[in-house]
Design a protein around this motif. Structure first.
Motif, PDB file in Angstrom:
ATOM      1  N   HIS A   1       0.839  -1.211   0.000  1.00 10.12           N
ATOM      2  CA  HIS A   1       0.000   0.000   0.000  1.00 10.12           C
ATOM      3  C   HIS A   1       0.870   1.256   0.000  1.00 10.12           C
ATOM      4  CE1 HIS A   1      -3.309  -2.708   0.764  1.00 10.12           C
ATOM      5  NE2 HIS A   1      -2.667  -3.179   1.822  1.00 10.12           N
ATOM      6  N   PRO A   2       1.546   1.514  -1.108  1.00 11.75           N
ATOM      7  CA  PRO A   2       2.463   2.657  -1.151  1.00 11.75           C
ATOM      8  C   PRO A   2       1.706   3.976  -1.228  1.00 11.75           C
ATOM      9  CG  PRO A   2       2.241   1.762  -3.337  1.00 11.75           C
ATOM     10  CD  PRO A   2       1.430   0.872  -2.430  1.00 11.75           C
ATOM     11  N   THR A   3       2.330   5.036  -0.726  1.00  9.98           N
ATOM     12  CA  THR A   3       1.738   6.355  -0.878  1.00  9.98           C
ATOM     13  C   THR A   3       2.854   7.400  -0.889  1.00  9.98           C
ATOM     14  OG1 THR A   3       0.031   7.880  -0.082  1.00  9.98           O
ATOM     15  CG2 THR A   3       1.391   6.798   1.599  1.00  9.98           C
ATOM     16  N   THR A   4       2.480   8.624  -1.080  1.00 13.09           N
ATOM     17  CA  THR A   4       3.453   9.705  -1.126  1.00 13.09           C
ATOM     18  C   THR A   4       4.083   9.923   0.252  1.00 13.09           C
ATOM     19  OG1 THR A   4       3.744  12.062  -1.590  1.00 13.09           O
ATOM     20  CG2 THR A   4       1.631  11.415  -0.695  1.00 13.09           C
ATOM     21  N   GLU A   5       5.298  10.453   0.272  1.00 16.89           N
ATOM     22  CA  GLU A   5       5.946  10.795   1.540  1.00 16.89           C
ATOM     23  C   GLU A   5       5.623  12.235   1.964  1.00 16.89           C
ATOM     24  OE1 GLU A   5       9.646   7.850   2.068  1.00 16.89           O
ATOM     25  OE2 GLU A   5      10.086   9.524   0.733  1.00 16.89           O
ATOM     26  N   LEU A   6       4.880  12.936   1.121  1.00 19.10           N
ATOM     27  CA  LEU A   6       4.383  14.260   1.516  1.00 19.10           C
ATOM     28  C   LEU A   6       3.293  14.092   2.568  1.00 19.10           C
ATOM     29  CD1 LEU A   6       4.095  15.922  -2.008  1.00 19.10           C
ATOM     30  CD2 LEU A   6       5.712  16.578  -0.208  1.00 19.10           C
TER      31      LEU A   6
ATOM     32  N   THR B   1      -3.101   7.310 -12.939  1.00 20.81           N
ATOM     33  CA  THR B   1      -2.176   8.214 -13.638  1.00 20.81           C
ATOM     34  C   THR B   1      -0.754   7.955 -13.142  1.00 20.81           C
ATOM     35  OG1 THR B   1      -2.572   9.908 -11.963  1.00 20.81           O
ATOM     36  CG2 THR B   1      -3.890  10.037 -13.964  1.00 20.81           C
ATOM     37  N   ILE B   2       0.220   8.298 -13.957  1.00 15.98           N
ATOM     38  CA  ILE B   2       1.625   8.088 -13.594  1.00 15.98           C
ATOM     39  C   ILE B   2       2.380   9.396 -13.803  1.00 15.98           C
ATOM     40  CG2 ILE B   2       3.721   6.741 -14.025  1.00 15.98           C
ATOM     41  CD1 ILE B   2       1.893   4.527 -15.217  1.00 15.98           C
ATOM     42  N   ALA B   3       2.754  10.028 -12.693  1.00 14.06           N
ATOM     43  CA  ALA B   3       3.516  11.276 -12.754  1.00 14.06           C
ATOM     44  C   ALA B   3       4.998  10.939 -12.838  1.00 14.06           C
ATOM     45  CB  ALA B   3       3.228  12.119 -11.515  1.00 14.06           C
ATOM     46  N   VAL B   4       5.636  11.342 -13.912  1.00 13.97           N
ATOM     47  CA  VAL B   4       7.054  11.005 -14.106  1.00 13.97           C
ATOM     48  C   VAL B   4       7.938  12.131 -13.591  1.00 13.97           C
ATOM     49  CG1 VAL B   4       8.835  10.402 -15.792  1.00 13.97           C
ATOM     50  CG2 VAL B   4       6.504   9.538 -16.086  1.00 13.97           C
ATOM     51  N   ASP B   5       8.615  11.866 -12.474  1.00  9.92           N
ATOM     52  CA  ASP B   5       9.590  12.823 -11.942  1.00  9.92           C
ATOM     53  C   ASP B   5      10.997  12.321 -12.281  1.00  9.92           C
ATOM     54  OD1 ASP B   5      10.016  10.688 -10.237  1.00  9.92           O
ATOM     55  OD2 ASP B   5       9.971  11.892  -8.404  1.00  9.92           O
ATOM     56  N   THR B   6      12.023  12.951 -11.703  1.00  7.64           N
ATOM     57  CA  THR B   6      13.398  12.551 -12.035  1.00  7.64           C
ATOM     58  C   THR B   6      13.686  11.109 -11.619  1.00  7.64           C
ATOM     59  OG1 THR B   6      14.146  13.522  -9.940  1.00  7.64           O
ATOM     60  CG2 THR B   6      14.336  14.885 -11.893  1.00  7.64           C
ATOM     61  N   HIS B   7      13.118  10.675 -10.486  1.00 11.54           N
ATOM     62  CA  HIS B   7      13.358   9.306 -10.021  1.00 11.54           C
ATOM     63  C   HIS B   7      12.750   8.288 -10.982  1.00 11.54           C
ATOM     64  CE1 HIS B   7      15.008  10.726  -6.282  1.00 11.54           C
ATOM     65  NE2 HIS B   7      13.892  11.349  -5.950  1.00 11.54           N
ATOM     66  N   ILE B   8      11.486   8.504 -11.358  1.00 13.60           N
ATOM     67  CA  ILE B   8      10.800   7.567 -12.258  1.00 13.60           C
ATOM     68  C   ILE B   8      11.467   7.565 -13.631  1.00 13.60           C
ATOM     69  CG2 ILE B   8       8.627   7.094 -13.459  1.00 13.60           C
ATOM     70  CD1 ILE B   8       7.150   7.927 -10.971  1.00 13.60           C
ATOM     71  N   TYR B   9      11.862   8.745 -14.096  1.00 16.07           N
ATOM     72  CA  TYR B   9      12.551   8.844 -15.387  1.00 16.07           C
ATOM     73  C   TYR B   9      13.838   8.026 -15.360  1.00 16.07           C
ATOM     74  CZ  TYR B   9      14.827  10.934 -19.459  1.00 16.07           C
ATOM     75  OH  TYR B   9      15.457  11.122 -20.657  1.00 16.07           O
ATOM     76  N   ARG B  10      14.614   8.175 -14.291  1.00 10.38           N
ATOM     77  CA  ARG B  10      15.887   7.457 -14.168  1.00 10.38           C
ATOM     78  C   ARG B  10      15.677   5.943 -14.080  1.00 10.38           C
ATOM     79  NH1 ARG B  10      17.354   9.773 -10.017  1.00 10.38           N
ATOM     80  NH2 ARG B  10      16.922   8.263  -8.385  1.00 10.38           N
ATOM     81  N   VAL B  11      14.782   5.520 -13.198  1.00  9.35           N
ATOM     82  CA  VAL B  11      14.545   4.083 -13.008  1.00  9.35           C
ATOM     83  C   VAL B  11      14.010   3.446 -14.289  1.00  9.35           C
ATOM     84  CG1 VAL B  11      13.139   2.377 -11.772  1.00  9.35           C
ATOM     85  CG2 VAL B  11      14.209   4.250 -10.514  1.00  9.35           C
TER      86      VAL B  11
ATOM     87  N   ASP C   1      -0.652   2.163  -8.274  1.00  7.95           N
ATOM     88  CA  ASP C   1       0.456   2.211  -7.314  1.00  7.95           C
ATOM     89  C   ASP C   1       1.846   2.337  -7.925  1.00  7.95           C
ATOM     90  OD1 ASP C   1      -1.188   2.001  -5.054  1.00  7.95           O
ATOM     91  OD2 ASP C   1      -1.297  -0.174  -5.239  1.00  7.95           O
ATOM     92  N   VAL C   2       1.975   2.116  -9.227  1.00  8.34           N
ATOM     93  CA  VAL C   2       3.314   2.050  -9.833  1.00  8.34           C
ATOM     94  C   VAL C   2       4.088   3.365  -9.674  1.00  8.34           C
ATOM     95  CG1 VAL C   2       2.574   2.708 -12.185  1.00  8.34           C
ATOM     96  CG2 VAL C   2       4.620   1.296 -11.860  1.00  8.34           C
ATOM     97  N   HIS C   3       3.387   4.481  -9.717  1.00  8.35           N
ATOM     98  CA  HIS C   3       4.012   5.797  -9.524  1.00  8.35           C
ATOM     99  C   HIS C   3       4.797   5.830  -8.205  1.00  8.35           C
ATOM    100  CE1 HIS C   3       4.115  10.165  -8.763  1.00  8.35           C
ATOM    101  NE2 HIS C   3       3.466   9.933  -7.637  1.00  8.35           N
ATOM    102  N   HIS C   4       4.167   5.386  -7.132  1.00  7.26           N
ATOM    103  CA  HIS C   4       4.821   5.415  -5.822  1.00  7.26           C
ATOM    104  C   HIS C   4       5.945   4.393  -5.720  1.00  7.26           C
ATOM    105  CE1 HIS C   4       1.891   8.255  -4.447  1.00  7.26           C
ATOM    106  NE2 HIS C   4       0.895   7.429  -4.657  1.00  7.26           N
ATOM    107  N   TRP C   5       5.729   3.192  -6.249  1.00  5.81           N
ATOM    108  CA  TRP C   5       6.787   2.164  -6.193  1.00  5.81           C
ATOM    109  C   TRP C   5       8.055   2.644  -6.884  1.00  5.81           C
ATOM    110  CZ3 TRP C   5       2.662  -1.722  -8.084  1.00  5.81           C
ATOM    111  CH2 TRP C   5       1.968  -2.269  -6.986  1.00  5.81           C
ATOM    112  N   LEU C   6       7.909   3.217  -8.073  1.00  3.22           N
ATOM    113  CA  LEU C   6       9.086   3.636  -8.833  1.00  3.22           C
ATOM    114  C   LEU C   6       9.787   4.836  -8.200  1.00  3.22           C
ATOM    115  CD1 LEU C   6       7.887   3.164 -12.544  1.00  3.22           C
ATOM    116  CD2 LEU C   6       9.258   1.614 -11.134  1.00  3.22           C
ATOM    117  N   ILE C   7       9.012   5.773  -7.645  1.00  6.70           N
ATOM    118  CA  ILE C   7       9.629   6.915  -6.955  1.00  6.70           C
ATOM    119  C   ILE C   7      10.444   6.427  -5.759  1.00  6.70           C
ATOM    120  CG2 ILE C   7       9.122   8.793  -5.334  1.00  6.70           C
ATOM    121  CD1 ILE C   7       7.120   9.874  -7.186  1.00  6.70           C
ATOM    122  N   LEU C   8       9.844   5.586  -4.928  1.00 10.53           N
ATOM    123  CA  LEU C   8      10.526   5.101  -3.725  1.00 10.53           C
ATOM    124  C   LEU C   8      11.747   4.261  -4.092  1.00 10.53           C
ATOM    125  CD1 LEU C   8       7.371   4.215  -1.609  1.00 10.53           C
ATOM    126  CD2 LEU C   8       8.942   6.119  -1.221  1.00 10.53           C
ATOM    127  N   HIS C   9      11.626   3.481  -5.164  1.00  8.19           N
ATOM    128  CA  HIS C   9      12.762   2.669  -5.606  1.00  8.19           C
ATOM    129  C   HIS C   9      13.916   3.567  -6.058  1.00  8.19           C
ATOM    130  CE1 HIS C   9      14.621  -1.080  -6.729  1.00  8.19           C
ATOM    131  NE2 HIS C   9      14.942  -0.581  -7.904  1.00  8.19           N
TER     132      HIS C   9
END
Length: 210
Positions: free
Chosen positions: A19-24, A134-144, A174-182
């Protein structure tokens, strides 16, 4: 990367964090919107530090407007680009009060029309506050996505389109959160922590570290 490998990667990430979520830190869709708006070119840790004092006294767009531009600036001055962000917060709150009865609209076009809110911010709000796939692509998701070859692309828009195409429906929310955290904790920018990575054997990055 083939689809079977992608599904195995997502299955492992889900098993590790069901159950991933944002760290904000936030307690409403409005607080989430403001936190994401403030997080551009800033860390979640830095944003949380500022909003812990801001949100208790400005939990609604009307309360934020009552605080005024200088009041908002005072609370977020530790965050990068705080002058511009404070102006965007005030303008956004005015629109929310005038056009949406003080509520955050569950609508992409309406969100993207708010000052300081682009596609990425709209995606985060729609996903995290409203459960959209939806999938928000930030620098972490782009890199991974590029490093692992999970969903390579030359820019964030290409990566987003690829992810939306290859991620099965059951994983999309949930994929947005998994990839950011990874990307934030394991597949970090300078030297990825391949030795402690749960998907190392599936990743197609050539220069793996020990």
């Amino acid at each position: 990367m083939n689809q079977a490998k992608r599904i195995e990667i997502l299955t492992r990430l889900r098993a590790e964090n069901p159950h991933p979520t944002t760290e904000l830190e936030y307690s409403s869709s409005f607080e989430l919107l403001i936190a994401v708006l403030l997080s551009a070119q800033a860390t979640d840790v830095g944003v949380n530090k500022a909003t812990r004092n801001l949100f208790p006294i400005a939990r609604t767009p009307a309360a934020m407007l009552a605080l005024g531009l200088d009041g908002v600036k005072h609370h977020i001055k530790t965050i990068g680009l705080f002058n511009t962000k404070a102006e965007n917060v005030i303008k956004t709150c005015q629109i929310l009060v005038d056009q949406y009865g003080g509520e955050v609209p569950e609508n992409r076009e309406a969100l993207e029309a708010l000052p300081g809110v682009g596609r990425k911010t709209a995606n985060v709000v729609l996903n995290t506050a409203f459960g959209w796939p939806t999938i928000a692509v930030d620098t972490h998701i782009y890199r991974v996505s590029n490093r692992t070859k999970f969903a390579p692309g030359k820019n964030v828009d290409q990566v987003e389109k690829k992810l939306l195409k290859v991620v099965p429906a059951e994983f999309k929310v949930d994929v947005h959160h998994w990839l950011i955290l990874h990307g934030r904790y394991t597949c970090i920018a300078r030297k990825p922590r391949c030795g402690s990575c749960i998907i190392e054997d599936l990743c197609e990055y050539k220069d793996k570290t020990e």
